[in-house]
Design a protein around this motif. Structure first.
Motif, PDB file in Angstrom:
ATOM      1  N   PRO A 376       0.809  -1.230   0.000  1.00  0.00           N
ATOM      2  CA  PRO A 376       0.000   0.000   0.000  1.00  0.00           C
ATOM      3  C   PRO A 376       0.835   1.269   0.000  1.00  0.00           C
ATOM      4  CG  PRO A 376      -0.873  -1.586   1.573  1.00  0.00           C
ATOM      5  CD  PRO A 376       0.454  -2.110   1.140  1.00  0.00           C
ATOM      6  N   TYR A 377       1.956   1.279   0.735  1.00  0.00           N
ATOM      7  CA  TYR A 377       2.807   2.468   0.782  1.00  0.00           C
ATOM      8  C   TYR A 377       3.454   2.726  -0.573  1.00  0.00           C
ATOM      9  CZ  TYR A 377       2.332   2.207   5.865  1.00  0.00           C
ATOM     10  OH  TYR A 377       1.828   2.167   7.135  1.00  0.00           O
ATOM     11  N   SER A 383       1.377   6.297  -7.204  1.00  0.00           N
ATOM     12  CA  SER A 383       0.178   6.910  -7.776  1.00  0.00           C
ATOM     13  C   SER A 383       0.076   8.388  -7.414  1.00  0.00           C
ATOM     14  CB  SER A 383      -1.075   6.163  -7.315  1.00  0.00           C
ATOM     15  OG  SER A 383      -1.161   6.122  -5.903  1.00  0.00           O
ATOM     16  N   MET A 384       0.548   8.767  -6.225  1.00  0.00           N
ATOM     17  CA  MET A 384       0.549  10.179  -5.860  1.00  0.00           C
ATOM     18  C   MET A 384       1.538  10.957  -6.721  1.00  0.00           C
ATOM     19  SD  MET A 384      -1.074  12.310  -3.906  1.00  0.00           S
ATOM     20  CE  MET A 384      -1.712  11.594  -2.393  1.00  0.00           C
ATOM     21  N   SER A 385       2.637  10.333  -7.120  1.00  0.00           N
ATOM     22  CA  SER A 385       3.590  10.986  -8.025  1.00  0.00           C
ATOM     23  C   SER A 385       2.918  11.295  -9.356  1.00  0.00           C
ATOM     24  CB  SER A 385       4.812  10.087  -8.244  1.00  0.00           C
ATOM     25  OG  SER A 385       5.470   9.809  -7.036  1.00  0.00           O
ATOM     26  N   PHE A 386       2.141  10.334  -9.859  1.00  0.00           N
ATOM     27  CA  PHE A 386       1.402  10.578 -11.105  1.00  0.00           C
ATOM     28  C   PHE A 386       0.386  11.699 -10.926  1.00  0.00           C
ATOM     29  CE2 PHE A 386       3.059   6.480 -12.440  1.00  0.00           C
ATOM     30  CZ  PHE A 386       3.129   6.601 -13.814  1.00  0.00           C
ATOM     31  N   TYR A 387      -0.346  11.656  -9.813  1.00  0.00           N
ATOM     32  CA  TYR A 387      -1.362  12.688  -9.592  1.00  0.00           C
ATOM     33  C   TYR A 387      -0.734  14.078  -9.520  1.00  0.00           C
ATOM     34  CZ  TYR A 387      -5.052  15.426  -7.370  1.00  0.00           C
ATOM     35  OH  TYR A 387      -5.978  16.399  -7.091  1.00  0.00           O
ATOM     36  N   LEU A 388       0.396  14.198  -8.862  1.00  0.00           N
ATOM     37  CA  LEU A 388       1.015  15.498  -8.642  1.00  0.00           C
ATOM     38  C   LEU A 388       1.716  16.043  -9.876  1.00  0.00           C
ATOM     39  CD1 LEU A 388       2.546  14.940  -5.081  1.00  0.00           C
ATOM     40  CD2 LEU A 388       0.545  16.324  -5.658  1.00  0.00           C
ATOM     41  N   PHE A 541       1.991  14.641   2.566  1.00  0.00           N
ATOM     42  CA  PHE A 541       1.632  13.233   2.765  1.00  0.00           C
ATOM     43  C   PHE A 541       2.477  12.322   1.883  1.00  0.00           C
ATOM     44  CE2 PHE A 541      -0.849   9.386   2.014  1.00  0.00           C
ATOM     45  CZ  PHE A 541      -1.215   9.045   3.302  1.00  0.00           C
ATOM     46  N   TRP A 542       2.786  12.766   0.695  1.00  0.00           N
ATOM     47  CA  TRP A 542       3.650  12.009  -0.224  1.00  0.00           C
ATOM     48  C   TRP A 542       5.026  11.804   0.406  1.00  0.00           C
ATOM     49  CZ3 TRP A 542       7.180  14.425  -4.176  1.00  0.00           C
ATOM     50  CH2 TRP A 542       7.633  13.490  -5.121  1.00  0.00           C
ATOM     51  N   PHE A 543       5.574  12.873   1.005  1.00  0.00           N
ATOM     52  CA  PHE A 543       6.856  12.740   1.706  1.00  0.00           C
ATOM     53  C   PHE A 543       6.746  11.776   2.886  1.00  0.00           C
ATOM     54  CE2 PHE A 543       8.109  17.207   0.158  1.00  0.00           C
ATOM     55  CZ  PHE A 543       8.799  16.667  -0.921  1.00  0.00           C
ATOM     56  N   TRP A 544       5.636  11.854   3.617  1.00  0.00           N
ATOM     57  CA  TRP A 544       5.421  10.939   4.755  1.00  0.00           C
ATOM     58  C   TRP A 544       5.363   9.493   4.280  1.00  0.00           C
ATOM     59  CZ3 TRP A 544       1.287   7.598   5.698  1.00  0.00           C
ATOM     60  CH2 TRP A 544       1.256   7.014   6.972  1.00  0.00           C
ATOM     61  N   THR A 545       4.720   9.270   3.143  1.00  0.00           N
ATOM     62  CA  THR A 545       4.642   7.914   2.593  1.00  0.00           C
ATOM     63  C   THR A 545       6.031   7.380   2.282  1.00  0.00           C
ATOM     64  OG1 THR A 545       2.497   8.451   1.610  1.00  0.00           O
ATOM     65  CG2 THR A 545       3.620   6.485   0.792  1.00  0.00           C
ATOM     66  N   TYR A 546       6.879   8.225   1.700  1.00  0.00           N
ATOM     67  CA  TYR A 546       8.247   7.791   1.421  1.00  0.00           C
ATOM     68  C   TYR A 546       9.028   7.534   2.707  1.00  0.00           C
ATOM     69  CZ  TYR A 546       8.785   7.883  -3.626  1.00  0.00           C
ATOM     70  OH  TYR A 546       8.728   7.566  -4.959  1.00  0.00           O
ATOM     71  N   PHE A 547       8.785   8.348   3.723  1.00  0.00           N
ATOM     72  CA  PHE A 547       9.431   8.116   5.018  1.00  0.00           C
ATOM     73  C   PHE A 547       9.039   6.752   5.579  1.00  0.00           C
ATOM     74  CE2 PHE A 547       8.858   8.259   9.658  1.00  0.00           C
ATOM     75  CZ  PHE A 547      10.179   8.428  10.054  1.00  0.00           C
TER      76      PHE A 547
END
Length: 560
Positions: A376-377, A383-388, A541-547
């Motif tokens: 999930p992470y 997918s957030m990279s694509f959205y952004l 949140f994208w940065f948090w996901t990578y963390f």
């Protein structure tokens, strides 16, 4: 007398002990403690009663979705183009009245078919059923813009049916699989399923605005479930079906590719040629099966028919963005007018580079650490990279990263749950301009409040200001300050400040949007404020996901 099978007896004892341990588990340590949803499902906490819980959850999902569907939809009473409702109805019309060779060529100035072939087949089946019930709903050309109660009820029903068949079973299976391996109680597994299925953004877009995103997302969940069960060829099949229903599923493609490649080349042994061949064959065969009708029944230009469907799927001619959306290109376009500074080809290249740079770390981590609890992470980061950063993103596209985000509701970490609560609220907030345009204001606010209340985001005020008669179970009437504190915000003080500040900004934007008309020189000013706030929160949140990806990559499922 024969002795019982020792190994079987041990398994039964082990399962019995495990069930007893789950029932004896401190309720306050369970996810979603201090939530009305926990209290409503608490009477069915025993494993033997879980079938009742599932039926209750699914029933309420259908009731809420139906209630949302009583409202307006995209394009309601707005001729000549109407909206997404008419687009979907029109596809049901053309797929059954026209030969396959004309599906992707007909009426391109109106609502020409621009989704992959599985959507066309889905439309064909639903159109045939609808025509059997009432043929005039789908009379070619003559039924354009029809808004009678009968067609509205039927179209709403088709979304419910698609969700029940494609989406809900996959979510229920996923929460059971993850919950059992985290030693969560059955009631916690059911609440996690409810948290995913009650996601207001998906409900409001599919059952309010009107789309069939549940089919694409359902096939993606099935692909994830097959990865968890180590059925890699079937995972490839399900994911190809997801792509062939809606091309936005490609946002997940790099991670699925990384997992399947890693499992074929590195884990559990080097160069598993048989697995690689099975995955590759299943992928190619599924694509061929999906596109074969377009070629076989393409008339004299079979190849052109296939190529036309691909051109329709990727509409680069529309520009880097259309409507206002909470991504990098739209928000920074306030300062840098990209369409004036660069050609379309240059913008395509820059968006591709930015997107690849955004998801590449997630792909690398997945290749070297293809662990199940990271799926999930990794899917969220990708997918957030694509959205952004990708080309031609719509506001509804946030549903793609929201799927793996909400799947994280199976976590037992209160800090993770708090972050997911927050970003779900932010995502719903970014859909506000679209839902307001559709006339779904009441549905938006009711779903916003109901979702947060049900899952315990208001539990910090409930025991103080509401009587115990409104708190039907053990947690809401006896919630301690410790559980109350952590059910709303994460422990980290910086994240607390960020989340509280974002909620204050959300409230301020809603008040201004309601009370103050936008300046005539800047009619989209409040919408741009909405996008800017959403973009900032999504990036954080994208940065948090990578963390989380980096910190969890060397851990096991039992460690988190």
């Amino acid at each position: 007398m024969a002795l019982p099978n020792t190994s079987t007896g041990k398994k039964l004892v082990k399962r019995h002990d495990k069930s007893n341990n789950l029932e004896k588990q401190d309720d306050g340590e369970q996810p979603f403690y201090a939530s009305p949803l926990f209290d409503f499902l608490y009477p069915f906490k025993s494993p033997e009663s879980q079938w009742v819980t599932q039926y209750v959850i699914v029933l309420f999902v259908l009731i809420i979705s139906t209630a949302i569907g009583l409202g307006p939809y995209s394009g309601f009473n707005t001729p000549p183009m109407f909206g997404d409702f008419e687009a979907q109805r029109h596809w049901l019309e053309i797929t059954q009245h026209l030969p396959v060779s004309k599906w992707y060529w007909f009426d391109l100035d109106y609502w020409g078919l621009d989704y992959p072939p599985l959507t066309a087949y889905h439309s064909y089946i639903l159109g045939k059923i609808g025509s059997f019930i009432w043929p005039s709903w789908f009379t070619l050309n003559e039924s354009r813009g029809m808004e009678a109660d009968g067609i509205k009820n039927y179209m709403r029903f088709t979304v419910l049916l698609s969700e029940v068949i494609c989406y809900i079973p996959g979510v229920l299976y996923f929460t059971k699989w993850a919950g059992r391996r985290r030693n969560q109680s059955p009631v916690s597994q059911s609440i996690a399923a409810a948290a995913i299925l009650f996601q207001p953004s998906l409900m409001l877009i599919d059952h309010g605005h009107f789309q069939y995103n549940c089919v694409m997302l359902g096939f993606t969940v099935l692909a994830i479930n097959n990865l968890l069960d180590e059925l890699y060829a079937m995972a490839a099949v399900c994911f190809v079906l997801s792509i062939c229903f809606k091309q936005m599923s490609l946002y997940y493609a790099p991670i699925f590719f990384a997992i399947l490649l890693s499992k074929s080349l590195f884990y559990p042994k080097w160069f598993n040629i048989a697995r690689l061949f099975a995955i590759g064959s299943a992928t190619v065969a599924t694509f061929i099966a999906m596109y074969a009708p377009l070629y076989v029944f393409g008339g004299g230009a079979s190849l052109q028919n296939v190529l036309q469907s691909i051109r329709r799927i990727f509409p680069f001619a529309r520009g880097i963005f259309e409507d206002k959306v909470a991504n990098f290109w739209c928000v920074t376009n306030i300062v840098f007018k990209y369409k004036k500074l660069f050609t379309q080809e240059e913008l395509q290249l820059y968006s591709l580079i930015a997107t690849v740079v955004g998801f590449l770390p997630a792909v690398i981590i997945t290749i070297f650490h293809p662990k199940k609890h990271l799926i999930p992470y990794a899917l969220t980061a990708c997918s957030m990279s694509f959205y952004l950063f990708s080309f031609q993103v719509h506001e509804k596209t946030i549903l793609v990263p929201l799927l793996p985000i909400t799947l994280m509701f199976v976590s037992s970490d209160w800090n993770v749950l708090s972050m997911i609560f927050w970003i779900n609220n932010i995502a719903l907030f970014t859909l506000w301009p679209l839902l307001k345009k559709d006339g779904l204001v009441l549905q938006y606010f009711v779903c916003f409040i109901m979702y947060n209340w049900l899952l315990g985001n208001f539990s910090f005020v409930t025991p103080k200001f509401l009587p115990k008669s409104v708190t039907p179970g053990p947690s809401m009437s006896n919630v301690s300050s410790h559980y109350r504190r952590r059910s709303l915000l994460p422990d980290n003080i910086i994240w607390k400040l960020i989340i509280v500040a974002s909620y204050i900004c959300m409230l301020a934007i809603h008040i201004v949007d309601y009370a103050v008309p936008a300046p005539s020189a800047y009619p989209d000013l409040w919408v741009l404020f909405n996008c800017a706030l959403g973009f900032g929160c999504f990036v954080l949140f994208w940065f948090w996901t990578y963390f989380k990806l980096f910190t969890l990559r060397n851990k096991t499922l039992q460690d988190i």
